[in-house]
Design a protein around this motif. Structure first.
Motif, mmCIF file in Angstrom:
data_model
loop_
_atom_site.group_PDB
_atom_site.id
_atom_site.type_symbol
_atom_site.label_atom_id
_atom_site.label_comp_id
_atom_site.label_asym_id
_atom_site.label_seq_id
_atom_site.Cartn_x
_atom_site.Cartn_y
_atom_site.Cartn_z
ATOM 1 N N LEU A 131 0.809 -1.218 0.000
ATOM 2 C CA LEU A 131 0.000 0.000 0.000
ATOM 3 C C LEU A 131 0.847 1.275 0.000
ATOM 4 N N SER A 132 2.122 1.136 0.321
ATOM 5 C CA SER A 132 3.012 2.303 0.323
ATOM 6 C C SER A 132 3.442 2.702 -1.084
ATOM 7 N N ASN A 133 3.197 1.845 -2.043
ATOM 8 C CA ASN A 133 3.716 2.041 -3.396
ATOM 9 C C ASN A 133 2.654 2.561 -4.355
ATOM 10 N N SER A 134 3.112 3.111 -5.465
ATOM 11 C CA SER A 134 2.206 3.603 -6.504
ATOM 12 C C SER A 134 1.320 2.474 -7.013
ATOM 13 N N PRO A 135 -0.004 2.617 -6.947
ATOM 14 C CA PRO A 135 -0.891 1.557 -7.438
ATOM 15 C C PRO A 135 -0.635 1.203 -8.899
ATOM 16 N N ASN A 136 -0.428 2.211 -9.727
ATOM 17 C CA ASN A 136 -0.172 1.951 -11.138
ATOM 18 C C ASN A 136 1.152 1.237 -11.329
ATOM 19 N N ALA A 137 2.188 1.667 -10.594
ATOM 20 C CA ALA A 137 3.496 1.033 -10.723
ATOM 21 C C ALA A 137 3.454 -0.412 -10.240
ATOM 22 N N VAL A 138 2.705 -0.688 -9.181
ATOM 23 C CA VAL A 138 2.581 -2.065 -8.691
ATOM 24 C C VAL A 138 1.944 -2.957 -9.758
ATOM 25 N N ALA A 139 0.863 -2.469 -10.365
ATOM 26 C CA ALA A 139 0.203 -3.240 -11.425
ATOM 27 C C ALA A 139 1.137 -3.470 -12.609
ATOM 28 N N GLU A 140 1.881 -2.438 -12.987
ATOM 29 C CA GLU A 140 2.804 -2.564 -14.116
ATOM 30 C C GLU A 140 3.996 -3.443 -13.772
ATOM 31 N N ALA A 141 4.452 -3.388 -12.518
ATOM 32 C CA ALA A 141 5.563 -4.245 -12.098
ATOM 33 C C ALA A 141 5.142 -5.724 -12.107
ATOM 34 N N LYS A 142 3.904 -5.982 -11.689
ATOM 35 C CA LYS A 142 3.375 -7.347 -11.727
ATOM 36 C C LYS A 142 3.327 -7.851 -13.172
ATOM 37 N N LYS A 143 2.865 -7.007 -14.066
ATOM 38 C CA LYS A 143 2.820 -7.352 -15.494
ATOM 39 C C LYS A 143 4.229 -7.558 -16.039
ATOM 40 N N LEU A 144 5.190 -6.738 -15.591
ATOM 41 C CA LEU A 144 6.570 -6.840 -16.052
ATOM 42 C C LEU A 144 7.162 -8.206 -15.731
ATOM 43 N N VAL A 145 6.943 -8.688 -14.525
ATOM 44 C CA VAL A 145 7.467 -10.004 -14.141
ATOM 45 C C VAL A 145 6.909 -11.088 -15.054
ATOM 46 N N ARG A 146 5.606 -11.018 -15.331
ATOM 47 C CA ARG A 146 4.992 -12.020 -16.213
ATOM 48 C C ARG A 146 5.613 -11.987 -17.607
ATOM 49 N N GLU A 147 5.839 -10.783 -18.119
ATOM 50 C CA GLU A 147 6.266 -10.648 -19.513
ATOM 51 C C GLU A 147 7.757 -10.877 -19.709
ATOM 52 N N VAL A 148 8.563 -10.634 -18.678
ATOM 53 C CA VAL A 148 10.014 -10.750 -18.823
ATOM 54 C C VAL A 148 10.540 -12.079 -18.285
ATOM 55 N N GLY A 149 9.911 -12.598 -17.248
ATOM 56 C CA GLY A 149 10.395 -13.835 -16.637
ATOM 57 C C GLY A 149 10.515 -14.975 -17.643
ATOM 58 N N GLY A 150 11.698 -15.564 -17.717
ATOM 59 C CA GLY A 150 11.921 -16.712 -18.595
ATOM 60 C C GLY A 150 12.140 -16.384 -20.049
ATOM 61 N N MET A 151 12.052 -15.114 -20.419
ATOM 62 C CA MET A 151 12.231 -14.745 -21.824
ATOM 63 C C MET A 151 13.717 -14.632 -22.162
ATOM 64 N N PRO A 152 14.111 -15.019 -23.389
ATOM 65 C CA PRO A 152 15.502 -14.828 -23.808
ATOM 66 C C PRO A 152 15.819 -13.348 -23.964
ATOM 67 N N LEU A 153 17.093 -13.001 -23.735
ATOM 68 C CA LEU A 153 17.515 -11.605 -23.817
ATOM 69 C C LEU A 153 17.716 -11.226 -25.285
ATOM 70 N N THR A 154 16.660 -10.699 -25.883
ATOM 71 C CA THR A 154 16.679 -10.342 -27.301
ATOM 72 C C THR A 154 16.565 -8.829 -27.454
ATOM 73 N N GLU A 155 16.806 -8.360 -28.672
ATOM 74 C CA GLU A 155 16.630 -6.939 -28.949
ATOM 75 C C GLU A 155 15.181 -6.510 -28.720
ATOM 76 N N ALA A 156 14.245 -7.392 -29.070
ATOM 77 C CA ALA A 156 12.828 -7.064 -28.880
ATOM 78 C C ALA A 156 12.500 -6.913 -27.401
ATOM 79 N N LEU A 157 13.066 -7.787 -26.546
ATOM 80 C CA LEU A 157 12.809 -7.690 -25.116
ATOM 81 C C LEU A 157 13.405 -6.406 -24.553
ATOM 82 N N ILE A 158 14.628 -6.083 -24.946
ATOM 83 C CA ILE A 158 15.260 -4.846 -24.481
ATOM 84 C C ILE A 158 14.443 -3.632 -24.909
ATOM 85 N N ALA A 159 13.979 -3.642 -26.150
ATOM 86 C CA ALA A 159 13.161 -2.530 -26.639
ATOM 87 C C ALA A 159 11.868 -2.402 -25.835
ATOM 88 N N ALA A 160 11.290 -3.529 -25.487
ATOM 89 C CA ALA A 160 10.041 -3.508 -24.712
ATOM 90 C C ALA A 160 10.277 -2.921 -23.324
#
Length: 261
Positions: free
Chosen positions: A201-230
């Protein structure tokens, strides 16, 4: 709305979803699955809710599937089994994709499908006396529907052991393999969960939601140019957001950000 198998409490921007079938060790059936799906969809979109705790009434967190429900499934056709499993899969996906952070408070034993519920949450805290078990193979079944979440939570190596052996393991082992984040004495469980919720609750609600999404989208992905760009695009967007700008301003101005006001 009124729930038959759940109890929902909301207080100070925190919603607690209680599994409320203690007489059957909170085993779930079609009704529980439908109600959990509906509850998490609604709470995920509720602007008054900043965090969700998944908890359970009684001595067990969740014993998996309800025996009466399993008896019905024994006579299902292949198509009926597929449709039934799809509802369970949708429930787990709804919890996993919920834009609000979800904390599992595990006060008692957690078996089979109950482990899927925990794995779909973001953070899991267990009492030190809790036991876990992926018991499906004892019944000639496999933990198929919960597997994407459980394997993410405990890792492939641990899943290979516990999917195959159906051994019980304790909360300390669950923490060692990464399935739960913290293990505490039973009388410290409420305080530990409250500590984690306070941090959320101390953190930005929007940032928390986006950070949760970030873990889903980046976790386990290969380090590619597309991932870095994202990731570059991701930080650019969050910096330009209202809460991103407010957070930086409040830090520089040495004041509380608006979400704490």
């Amino acid at each position: 709305m009124d729930y038959q198998t759940l109890e929902i409490q909301q207080e100070q921007r925190v919603a607690t979803v209680w599994l409320n079938r203690p007489a059957v060790r909170n085993a779930f059936n079609q009704t529980t699955i439908a109600e959990l799906t509906q509850a998490f969809r609604a709470l995920g979109q509720d602007p008054e809710v900043r965090a969700i705790v998944l908890a359970a009434r009684g001595p067990a967190f969740c014993a998996g599937a309800d025996l009466n429900w399993m008896k019905q499934m024994a006579d299902y056709t292949h198509d009926e089994n597929r449709a039934d499993a799809a509802l369970l899969a949708e429930m787990l996906r709804t919890i996993y994709l919920c834009p609000k952070p979800v904390v599992a408070k595990i006060q008692g034993d957690c078996y089979a499908g109950g482990m899927g519920l925990v794995a779909a949450c973001d953070i899991a805290v267990a009492a030190e006396e809790v036991n876990f078990c992926l018991s499906e193979v004892r019944l000639g079944l496999i933990p198929a529907t919960i597997s994407p979440y459980v394997i993410k939570a405990m890792g492939e190596n641990a899943a290979r052991r516990y999917f195959l052996t159906a051994e019980r393991f304790d909360a300390q082992q669950a923490q060692r393999i990464g399935f739960v984040h913290a293990v505490v004495a039973p009388d410290a469980l409420d305080a530990k969960v409250a500590e984690i919720v306070k941090a959320l609750l101390s953190n930005s609600p929007n940032a928390v939601a986006e950070a949760k999404k970030l873990v889903r989208e980046v976790g386990g992905m290969p380090l590619t140019e597309a991932l870095i760009a994202a990731t570059v695009e991701g930080i650019a967007q969050i910096r330009a957001s209202d809460e991103g700008r407010e957070g930086v301003r409040s830090f520089l101005e040495k004041r509380k950000p608006s979400w704490l006001a």
